[in-house]
Design a protein around this motif. Structure first.
Motif, short mmCIF file in Angstrom:
data_model
loop_
_atom_site.label_atom_id
_atom_site.label_comp_id
_atom_site.label_asym_id
_atom_site.label_seq_id
_atom_site.Cartn_x
_atom_site.Cartn_y
_atom_site.Cartn_z
N GLU A 169 0.84 -1.20 0.00
CA GLU A 169 0.00 0.00 0.00
C GLU A 169 0.87 1.25 0.00
N GLN A 170 0.62 2.13 -0.94
CA GLN A 170 1.36 3.38 -1.05
C GLN A 170 0.91 4.35 0.05
N ARG A 220 -0.06 7.48 0.20
CA ARG A 220 -1.27 8.29 -0.06
C ARG A 220 -2.53 7.42 0.09
N ALA A 221 -2.49 6.22 -0.45
CA ALA A 221 -3.63 5.31 -0.33
C ALA A 221 -3.85 4.91 1.13
N LEU A 222 -2.77 4.68 1.85
CA LEU A 222 -2.84 4.31 3.27
C LEU A 222 -3.54 5.39 4.09
N GLU A 246 -5.42 7.88 3.21
CA GLU A 246 -6.82 8.12 2.84
C GLU A 246 -7.71 6.97 3.32
N ARG A 247 -7.23 5.74 3.18
CA ARG A 247 -8.01 4.59 3.66
C ARG A 247 -8.26 4.69 5.16
N ARG A 290 -10.85 7.39 6.06
CA ARG A 290 -12.19 6.90 5.72
C ARG A 290 -12.63 5.82 6.71
N SER A 325 6.22 5.33 4.49
CA SER A 325 5.45 5.94 5.58
C SER A 325 6.18 5.73 6.89
N ALA A 353 -5.02 13.03 5.52
CA ALA A 353 -6.30 12.77 4.86
C ALA A 353 -7.42 13.15 5.80
N SER A 402 -13.65 12.09 0.87
CA SER A 402 -12.34 12.31 1.49
C SER A 402 -11.41 13.08 0.56
#
Length: 189
Positions: free
Chosen positions: A40-41, A43-45, A47-48, A51, A80, A107, A118
């Motif tokens: 998991e990158q 940015r995706a982490l 934001e996830r 949320r 990260s 995020a 988000s």
């Protein structure tokens, strides 16, 4: 803005920042697994997780107004950096940040039973070159232990910062402008 929301965060910094927006809110904490998924990158982490926190609040029964979830990660070399596990992890982290520019990703997410929205805010932060004495003294202050990336820009760690490009408040933990804009958009949906 006189809207009322729930803040799904135990962070005193997020509480203080949200109060600056003039939003009425009730604060509570959620227990969310913040472990990254395989590959998991950052940015995706982030934001996830924001949320997940907002949606966890909805699942706990906070359903009569939007739930705000937020998460912050410090990123260097696309990795990260979480809260320091111990002093050795902290020293390793600060040596990586020393004399370099890193990104702080925060995020923000709003959720209700029927909707989630988000955004991610990225800020570049540059540190001066740190001495071993500065790193050890900072650890002994007890400030970095619960901070993503091992420092707090709003506290003693701010003296290490030589340049910032982006949202200061995002680095603290809640980007004020983007949070307000996201809430306005969320309420119009």
């Amino acid at each position: 803005m006189t809207t009322a929301v729930y803040l799904a965060s135990a962070s005193p910094r997020r509480k203080e920042l949200l109060s600056q927006l003039g939003v009425e809110f009730t604060q509570f904490s959620v227990d969310a697994d913040e472990s990254p998924l395989p590959n998991e990158q950052p940015r995706a982490l982030v934001e996830r997780l924001a949320r997940l926190k907002a949606q966890s609040g909805v699942e706990l029964g906070y359903t009569d107004r939007p739930v705000l979830g937020s998460d912050t990660v410090v990123v260097i070399d696309n990795e990260s950096l979480g809260k320091p596990r111990d002093k050795n992890d902290f020293i390793h982290t600060l040596k990586r940040l020393s004399g370099n520019t890193h990104q702080v990703l925060t995020a923000v997410a709003f959720a209700t039973q029927n909707n989630v929205l988000s955004c991610v805010v990225s800020t570049d932060v540059t540190f001066k070159t740190l001495t071993d004495e500065e790193i050890n003294t900072y650890w002994d202050s007890n400030e970095p232990q619960d901070k993503a990336g091992g420092y707090g820009i709003q506290g003693l760690g701010g003296r290490f910062v030589t340049h910032i490009a982006g949202s200061y408040f995002s680095v603290v933990g809640l980007p004020l402008y983007e949070t307000e804009q996201l809430l306005k958009t969320f309420l119009r949906r």
